[in-house]
Scaffold this active site. Structure first.
Site, PDB file in Angstrom:
ATOM      1  N   SER A 215       0.856  -1.190   0.000  1.00 35.87           N
ATOM      2  CA  SER A 215       0.000   0.000   0.000  1.00 35.87           C
ATOM      3  C   SER A 215       0.887   1.235   0.000  1.00 35.87           C
ATOM      4  CB  SER A 215      -0.855   0.001   1.276  1.00 35.87           C
ATOM      5  OG  SER A 215      -1.524   1.239   1.415  1.00 35.87           O
TER       6      SER A 215
ATOM      7  N   TYR B  90      -2.270   0.650  10.874  1.00 33.05           N
ATOM      8  CA  TYR B  90      -2.282   0.147   9.493  1.00 33.05           C
ATOM      9  C   TYR B  90      -0.947   0.429   8.799  1.00 33.05           C
ATOM     10  CZ  TYR B  90      -3.839  -0.652   4.665  1.00 33.05           C
ATOM     11  OH  TYR B  90      -3.968  -1.112   3.376  1.00 33.05           O
TER      12      TYR B  90
HETATM   13  P1  NAP Z   1     -11.757  -5.509   0.918  1.00 34.46           P
HETATM   14  O1  NAP Z   1     -12.724  -5.332  -0.191  1.00 34.46           O
HETATM   15  O2  NAP Z   1     -12.187  -5.195   2.303  1.00 34.46           O
HETATM   16  O3  NAP Z   1     -11.160  -7.006   0.853  1.00 34.46           O
HETATM   17  C1  NAP Z   1     -10.363  -7.507   1.895  1.00 34.46           C
HETATM   18  C2  NAP Z   1     -10.282  -9.013   1.742  1.00 34.46           C
HETATM   19  O4  NAP Z   1      -9.402  -9.526   2.761  1.00 34.46           O
HETATM   20  C3  NAP Z   1     -11.616  -9.703   1.907  1.00 34.46           C
HETATM   21  O5  NAP Z   1     -11.763 -10.647   0.870  1.00 34.46           O
HETATM   22  C4  NAP Z   1     -11.500 -10.406   3.253  1.00 34.46           C
HETATM   23  O6  NAP Z   1     -12.204 -11.647   3.192  1.00 34.46           O
HETATM   24  C5  NAP Z   1      -9.993 -10.667   3.309  1.00 34.46           C
HETATM   25  N1  NAP Z   1      -9.504 -10.916   4.669  1.00 34.46           N
HETATM   26  C6  NAP Z   1      -9.410 -10.054   5.699  1.00 34.46           C
HETATM   27  N2  NAP Z   1      -8.949 -10.702   6.791  1.00 34.46           N
HETATM   28  C7  NAP Z   1      -8.747 -12.006   6.427  1.00 34.46           C
HETATM   29  C8  NAP Z   1      -8.313 -13.166   7.101  1.00 34.46           C
HETATM   30  N3  NAP Z   1      -7.993 -13.142   8.421  1.00 34.46           N
HETATM   31  N4  NAP Z   1      -8.216 -14.334   6.417  1.00 34.46           N
HETATM   32  C9  NAP Z   1      -8.562 -14.374   5.098  1.00 34.46           C
HETATM   33  N5  NAP Z   1      -8.991 -13.320   4.411  1.00 34.46           N
HETATM   34  C10 NAP Z   1      -9.088 -12.137   5.070  1.00 34.46           C
HETATM   35  O7  NAP Z   1     -10.448  -4.595   0.665  1.00 34.46           O
HETATM   36  P2  NAP Z   1      -9.444  -4.474  -0.589  1.00 34.46           P
HETATM   37  O8  NAP Z   1      -9.328  -3.040  -0.899  1.00 34.46           O
HETATM   38  O9  NAP Z   1      -9.803  -5.424  -1.656  1.00 34.46           O
HETATM   39  O10 NAP Z   1      -8.087  -4.932   0.109  1.00 34.46           O
HETATM   40  C11 NAP Z   1      -7.244  -5.937  -0.418  1.00 34.46           C
HETATM   41  C12 NAP Z   1      -5.813  -5.658  -0.021  1.00 34.46           C
HETATM   42  O11 NAP Z   1      -5.382  -4.439  -0.626  1.00 34.46           O
HETATM   43  C13 NAP Z   1      -5.591  -5.481   1.482  1.00 34.46           C
HETATM   44  O12 NAP Z   1      -4.379  -6.097   1.836  1.00 34.46           O
HETATM   45  C14 NAP Z   1      -5.497  -3.966   1.654  1.00 34.46           C
HETATM   46  O13 NAP Z   1      -4.736  -3.628   2.794  1.00 34.46           O
HETATM   47  C15 NAP Z   1      -4.800  -3.602   0.359  1.00 34.46           C
HETATM   48  N6  NAP Z   1      -4.972  -2.210  -0.051  1.00 34.46           N
HETATM   49  C16 NAP Z   1      -6.213  -1.660  -0.241  1.00 34.46           C
HETATM   50  C17 NAP Z   1      -6.327  -0.329  -0.610  1.00 34.46           C
HETATM   51  C18 NAP Z   1      -7.663   0.339  -0.829  1.00 34.46           C
HETATM   52  O14 NAP Z   1      -7.715   1.582  -0.868  1.00 34.46           O
HETATM   53  N7  NAP Z   1      -8.747  -0.383  -0.960  1.00 34.46           N
HETATM   54  C19 NAP Z   1      -5.186   0.450  -0.801  1.00 34.46           C
HETATM   55  C20 NAP Z   1      -3.937  -0.137  -0.614  1.00 34.46           C
HETATM   56  C21 NAP Z   1      -3.836  -1.468  -0.250  1.00 34.46           C
HETATM   57  P3  NAP Z   1     -13.062 -12.325   4.369  1.00 34.46           P
HETATM   58  O15 NAP Z   1     -13.520 -11.217   5.276  1.00 34.46           O
HETATM   59  O16 NAP Z   1     -14.164 -13.033   3.642  1.00 34.46           O
HETATM   60  O17 NAP Z   1     -12.093 -13.266   5.016  1.00 34.46           O
END
Ligand code: NAP
Length: 245
Positions: free
Chosen positions: A133, A146
């Protein structure tokens, strides 16, 4: 002529956002996919949509990771499981939330990688993609838990790059800025209005924008490693400096 076997990609965090979009993008690029997360129903739906497989996975639970790894052959791992919880200053930090962020973002990458490295070593053009990120290289007020976790993810990615050099396993860190997914909804405990405010007045990235980049990284020839790549909306310069209308 023998038909070349498809590479198999495991995507963690595939029940939502970037992970789900990545399963679709990799399937469209000709890879076989395994969609894994705790919300298995969502993964099963996605798997049947793309013609892949679904597995239940909690990256914070060692038994769950061991169960997933048993008998699973894999060539590519995309670590998308993770996210943020809360936006409090360090003085008001919630110990449990900090622990959970470390568990899902950092220790989760370690556990899944560790469990699947024997399979990866047998794999075809093996590759590890880690969702970092902008929070992995920048800090902002209220982001301590975070940003600390994502800085650690950045360090783990760089460490793996060194440790897996001899195995010819590629390590790619993809570091997005603002992407509109369930990320902010989760961060703010289901407060949809507060979550929407994060993207107000600007056009954020879509999960598909990041997924296309991941698919690009995964489909490069075996001698090409996209080591680290940041991707942001045009309206975002740093974690906190944005152009809003
Ligand atoms: P999201 O829509 O909230 O998806 C997060 C995913 O992580 C969900 O599928 C959730 O699935 C899974 N997860 C969370 N805890 C888990 C666990 N203990 N075991 C297995 N799965 C788990 O958010 P996203 O934006 O797609 O995020 C994906 C990645 O990108 C993350 O690492 C986040 O930090 C990173 N990121 C996001 C952004 C942004 O702005 N959105 C920016 C930079 C980086 P379940 O709850 O079904 O397990």
């Amino acid at each position: 002529m023998p038909v070349e076997q498809q590479r198999i990609a495991l995507v963690t965090g595939a029940s939502s956002g970037i992970g789900a979009a990545t399963v679709r993008a990799l399937a469209a690029s000709g890879l076989e996919t395994i969609a894994a997360a705790r919300r298995i129903e969502r993964c099963e739906e996605l798997a049947s949509e793309v013609g892949g497989r679904a597995l239940r996975l909690d990256v914070a639970d060692l038994d769950s990771v061991a169960e997933l790894a048993a008998g699973t052959e894999v060539d590519v791992i995309v670590h998308s499981a993770g996210g943020a919880l809360g936006l409090e200053p360090v003085e008001e930090a919630d110990e449990e939330r900090w622990r959970q962020m470390y568990e899902s973002n950092v220790a989760g990458v370690m556990r899944v990688t560790k469990a699947l490295l024997p399979a990866l070593r047998r794999g075809r053009d093996p590759q590890i993609v880690i969702l970092g990120s902008v929070a992995g290289v920048e800090v902002y007020e209220g982001g301590g838990g975070y940003t600390a976790a994502k800085h650690a993810v950045h360090a783990v990615a760089q460490t793996l790059r060194l440790e897996l050099l001899a195995d010819a396993i590629r390590v790619t860190e993809v570091a997005p800025g603002l992407v509109e997914t369930e990320f902010s909804l989760v961060r703010f405990g289901g407060d949809a209005e507060r979550a929407a405010g994060v993207y107000e007045g600007l056009e954020p990235l879509r999960a598909e924008d990041v997924a296309e980049l991941i698919a690009y990284c995964v489909t490069r020839p075996a001698h090409v490693d996209i080591d680290y790549v940041a991707i942001k909306p045009t309206a975002q310069a740093t974690a906190k400096i944005t152009r809003r209308e």
